[in-house]
Write an enzyme that holds these catalytic residues in place. Structure first.
Site, PDB file in Angstrom:
ATOM      1  N   GLY A  70       0.750  -1.257   0.000  1.00 30.40           N
ATOM      2  CA  GLY A  70       0.000   0.000   0.000  1.00 30.40           C
ATOM      3  C   GLY A  70       0.775   1.300   0.000  1.00 30.40           C
ATOM      4  N   ARG A 128      -4.143   3.212 -16.501  1.00 30.55           N
ATOM      5  CA  ARG A 128      -4.463   3.952 -15.275  1.00 30.55           C
ATOM      6  C   ARG A 128      -5.134   5.305 -15.515  1.00 30.55           C
ATOM      7  NH1 ARG A 128      -1.498   5.323 -11.733  1.00 30.55           N
ATOM      8  NH2 ARG A 128      -2.638   4.577  -9.917  1.00 30.55           N
ATOM      9  N   CYS A 170      -8.734   3.404 -30.347  1.00 27.91           N
ATOM     10  CA  CYS A 170      -9.998   3.886 -30.905  1.00 27.91           C
ATOM     11  C   CYS A 170     -11.022   4.089 -29.810  1.00 27.91           C
ATOM     12  CB  CYS A 170     -10.503   2.909 -31.943  1.00 27.91           C
ATOM     13  SG  CYS A 170      -9.337   2.752 -33.287  1.00 27.91           S
TER      14      CYS A 170
HETATM   15  N1  LLP Z   1      -1.076  -7.209  -1.188  1.00 29.53           N
HETATM   16  C1  LLP Z   1      -2.341  -7.396  -1.618  1.00 29.53           C
HETATM   17  C2  LLP Z   1      -3.147  -8.459  -1.018  1.00 29.53           C
HETATM   18  C3  LLP Z   1      -2.862  -6.578  -2.636  1.00 29.53           C
HETATM   19  O1  LLP Z   1      -4.106  -6.761  -3.053  1.00 29.53           O
HETATM   20  C4  LLP Z   1      -2.042  -5.563  -3.218  1.00 29.53           C
HETATM   21  C5  LLP Z   1      -2.542  -4.702  -4.287  1.00 29.53           C
HETATM   22  C6  LLP Z   1      -0.734  -5.426  -2.735  1.00 29.53           C
HETATM   23  C7  LLP Z   1      -0.283  -6.254  -1.717  1.00 29.53           C
HETATM   24  C8  LLP Z   1       0.223  -4.395  -3.285  1.00 29.53           C
HETATM   25  O2  LLP Z   1      -0.206  -3.097  -3.027  1.00 29.53           O
HETATM   26  P1  LLP Z   1       0.722  -1.839  -3.428  1.00 29.53           P
HETATM   27  O3  LLP Z   1       1.928  -1.838  -2.505  1.00 29.53           O
HETATM   28  O4  LLP Z   1       1.106  -1.996  -4.833  1.00 29.53           O
HETATM   29  O5  LLP Z   1      -0.153  -0.659  -3.183  1.00 29.53           O
HETATM   30  N2  LLP Z   1      -4.236  -1.392 -10.223  1.00 29.53           N
HETATM   31  C9  LLP Z   1      -4.264  -0.405  -9.149  1.00 29.53           C
HETATM   32  C10 LLP Z   1      -3.662  -0.949  -7.877  1.00 29.53           C
HETATM   33  C11 LLP Z   1      -4.366  -2.200  -7.393  1.00 29.53           C
HETATM   34  C12 LLP Z   1      -3.733  -2.770  -6.159  1.00 29.53           C
HETATM   35  C13 LLP Z   1      -4.285  -4.128  -5.859  1.00 29.53           C
HETATM   36  N3  LLP Z   1      -3.713  -4.795  -4.759  1.00 29.53           N
HETATM   37  C14 LLP Z   1      -3.522   0.838  -9.632  1.00 29.53           C
HETATM   38  O6  LLP Z   1      -2.994   0.837 -10.743  1.00 29.53           O
HETATM   39  O7  LLP Z   1      -3.485   1.850  -8.919  1.00 29.53           O
END
Ligand code: LLP
Length: 442
Positions: free
Chosen positions: A252, A334, A365
Site C-alpha cells: 500500500g 491507469r 480507438c
Molecule cells: N497485497 C495485496 C493483497 C494486494 O491486493 C495488493 C494490491 C498489494 C499487496 C500491493 O499493493 P501496493 O503496494 O502496490 O499498493 N491497479 C491499481 C492498484 C491495485 C492494487 C491491488 N492490490 C492501480 O494501478 O493503482
C-alpha cells in the site's frame, strides 16, 4: 531520511551532454532509436535503492519478512532482482506462480493470495512448493484442504481478514463490517478456526493477513491495522489457546506521481509498524510475531518510465490541442481507469520552457484514451520523444492488446547499459492463440 518513492523521477535521471534526458546512464533518445517506442524503461538502481531502504528501515526488527507484490510488475528478470535482494514474492495467479517458478525463484519464499483461486491454481501451487497460502474464504478452506489431503501434504496458511479499515489517499474511515470482496469478516474468524481445528487437518494455520489499500499516504492506518489484527490474535489466544506467530500487513505505500502527491518515506512507515507491533506485543504479553509486508507499487513504480513518439496533433478551433502518441490506454490503463495523473517531459527538450497547454492522447480507438489532460509542455513537434514518469507499477501488468496493438518491449537500464527484459510482441505472437475452426477452411 527521504526514500526514492518520494521522488517523481528515477534516482539516476539527469540531463546529459546531448541535452537529452538520461536514466541509468542511457540516453532516452538512443533507447527510442534502438528499441523503438512505446518502450517501458526500468532503472535498476531505483529498484535496488528502494529494496535497500526497506531492508534498512526494518533492520531493527529481525522477524521482518518482505514480499514483493508481483502484480505491480512481473517478469522473470524482476523475480531475479527480488531474489538477489532477499525479498519473497506475493503471487496472485497461476501465471504469477508459473513465472516465479520458471525464473528459478525459491518457492518456499512465496505467498499465494486471491479471493477466487481455482482448483487448478491451488493444485499447481502445492505441486510447485508454494510457501504459504493466504486463504480468503470458506470455499477455499474446503477446497485447499481437499487438495492437500489428496497429496498427503500439510499447507501453511494465513487467514485473510477484512480489518474494517478503508483507506483513501488522504483520509480513512473505519467501519465494523467493511463491504469488501476480500477476506473473512471479523465475525467469521471463529467458525473458520474451528473448521481448521476440527476438520481441515491438512491446513496448518500460522497467522492472519490483511491488506488495507493502495497508494496510501497515511501512517495512522497501519497503526490501526496492527491494532485490529493484534486484538484478534489476543482473542484467539484467550479463547482457543492458539498462538498465531505470523501477521501479514499487505502493501500500500504510496509514490509521487505529481508534485501534489506527498507520500511518506519507507522509514516513517517502518517505524510506525515496528512501534505498533512492539507496543501491542507488550500490552498483550504476546511474543513478537513474524511480520510480513507486501509492497508492490512503491518497489517498482518510481523506477519505471514509458517513452512514446509524438505523432499527429489536432487543434480544436477555440478548443484544446491534442497531441497523439504511439501508445495509450493499452500500455497504461491507469489514466482512463482511475483518472490517474502523471508527470510528463519531452525527453529531447528537457531544458526548453513550457509554453503550451496540451492534452496527450493515445492512439486507441476510444475518446477516453487520454494519457494526460491539459498539461503545460514546451512546443511538441512530430518525432519528439515524450516521457511519462512513474509508470513502473501497474502499467505493463495491466496492459492489453486492445485494437490488436502489440505490447511494447521493456528494458532494464543500469550504468549506461540497457538489457531487454520483455521483447516487443510480434504480429505472429499476437495471432498465436487464434484458431480457425476446420469447417471454415473448406
Ligand atoms: N497485497 C495485496 C493483497 C494486494 O491486493 C495488493 C494490491 C498489494 C499487496 C500491493 O499493493 P501496493 O503496494 O502496490 O499498493 N491497479 C491499481 C492498484 C491495485 C492494487 C491491488 N492490490 C492501480 O494501478 O493503482
Amino acid at each position: 531520511m527521504n526514500t526514492a518513492n518520494q521522488e517523481i523521477k528515477p534516482v539516476t535521471t539527469r540531463i546529459n551532454e546531448n541535452g537529452n534526458i538520461e536514466i541509468g546512464g542511457c540516453d532516452l533518445i538512443e533507447l527510442a532509436n534502438e528499441y523503438a517506442t512505446p518502450l517501458y524503461i526500468f532503472d535498476e538502481a531505483t529498484i535496488r535503492s528502494i529494496t535497500k531502504s526497506y531492508k534498512d528501515a526494518f533492520k531493527n526488527y529481525p522477524k521482518m519478512r518482505m514480499m514483493y507484490a508481483s502484480k505491480a510488475f512481473m517478469t522473470k528478470a524482476m523475480c531475479k532482482i527480488m531474489a538477489q535482494e532477499g525479498f519473497g514474492l506475493d503471487l496472485c495467479s497461476g501465471g504469477e506462480i508459473y513465472t516465479a517458478q520458471s525464473s528459478g525463484f525459491d518457492m518456499s519464499k512465496t505467498l499465494f493470495n486471491g479471493n477466487n483461486k481455482s482448483y487448478d491454481e491451488l493444485n499447481m501451487a502445492l505441486d510447485l512448493g508454494i510457501g504459504t497460502v493466504s486463504v480468503d474464504n470458506f470455499f477455499e478452506l474446503a477446497l485447499l484442504n481437499d487438495i492437500a489431503k489428496s497429496k498427503n501434504k500439510t499447507v501453511r496458511i494465513l487467514l485473510r481478514i477484512t480489518p474494517g479499515i478503508e483507506c483513501h489517499t488522504h483520509e480513512y474511515i473505519q467501519t465494523g463490517h467493511l463491504d469488501s470482496k476480500f477476506g473473512f469478516d471479523l465475525t467469521q474468524i471463529d467458525e473458520a478456526l474451528e473448521l481448521i481445528r476440527d476438520e481441515y487437518i491438512n491446513l496448518h494455520l500460522v497467522g492472519l493477513h490483511a491488506h488495507i489499500g493502495s497508494q496510501i499516504f497515511e501512517k495512522q492506518v497501519y497503526y490501526d491495522e496492527v491494532d485490529v489484527i493484534f486484538n484478534e490474535i489476543k482473542r484467539i489466544k484467550d479463547k482457543y489457546n492458539i498462538e498465531l506467530s505470523e501477521i501479514n500487513l499487505g502493501g500500500g505505500l504510496g509514490i509521487k506521481y505529481t508534485e501534489e502527491d506527498k507520500p511518506i518515506s519507507i522509514y516513517e512507515i517502518a517505524n510506525t509498524i515496528i512501534d505498533s507491533i512492539r507496543t501491542h506485543a507488550q500490552k498483550y504479553n504476546i511474543d513478537e510475531p513474524y511480520v510480513f509486508i507486501e509492497p508492490g507499487r512503491s518497489i517498482v513504480g518510481t523506477a519505471g518510465v514509458t517513452i512514446y513518439t509524438a505523432g499527429s496533433s489536432k487543434k480544436v478551433p477555440n478548443g484544446r490541442k491534442y497531441q497523439a502518441v504511439d501508445g495509450g490506454m493499452a500500455d497504461n490503463a491507469r489514466p482512463s481507469l482511475y483518472q490517474a495523473k502523471y508527470t510528463v517531459e519531452i525527453a529531447n527538450k528537457p531544458n526548453e520552457k513550457p509554453v503550451e497547454k496540451v492534452t496527450i492522447a493515445g492512439r486507441f480507438c476510444e475518446s477516453g484514451d487520454i494519457l494526460a489532460k491539459d498539461i503545460v509542455l514546451p512546443e511538441i513537434e512530430e518525432g519528439d520523444i515524450i516521457c511519462f514518469y512513474n509508470t513502473g507499477a501497474y502499467g505493463y501488468s495491466m496492459s492489453s492488446n486492445y485494437n490488436r496493438v502489440l505490447k511494447p518491449a521493456a528494458v532494464l537500464v543500469n550504468n549506461g547499459k540497457s538489457d531487454i527484459i520483455i521483447n516487443r510482441q510480434t504480429y505472429a505472437q499476437l495471432c498465436e492463440s487464434d484458431v480457425i475452426p476446420d469447417r471454415m477452411n473448406g
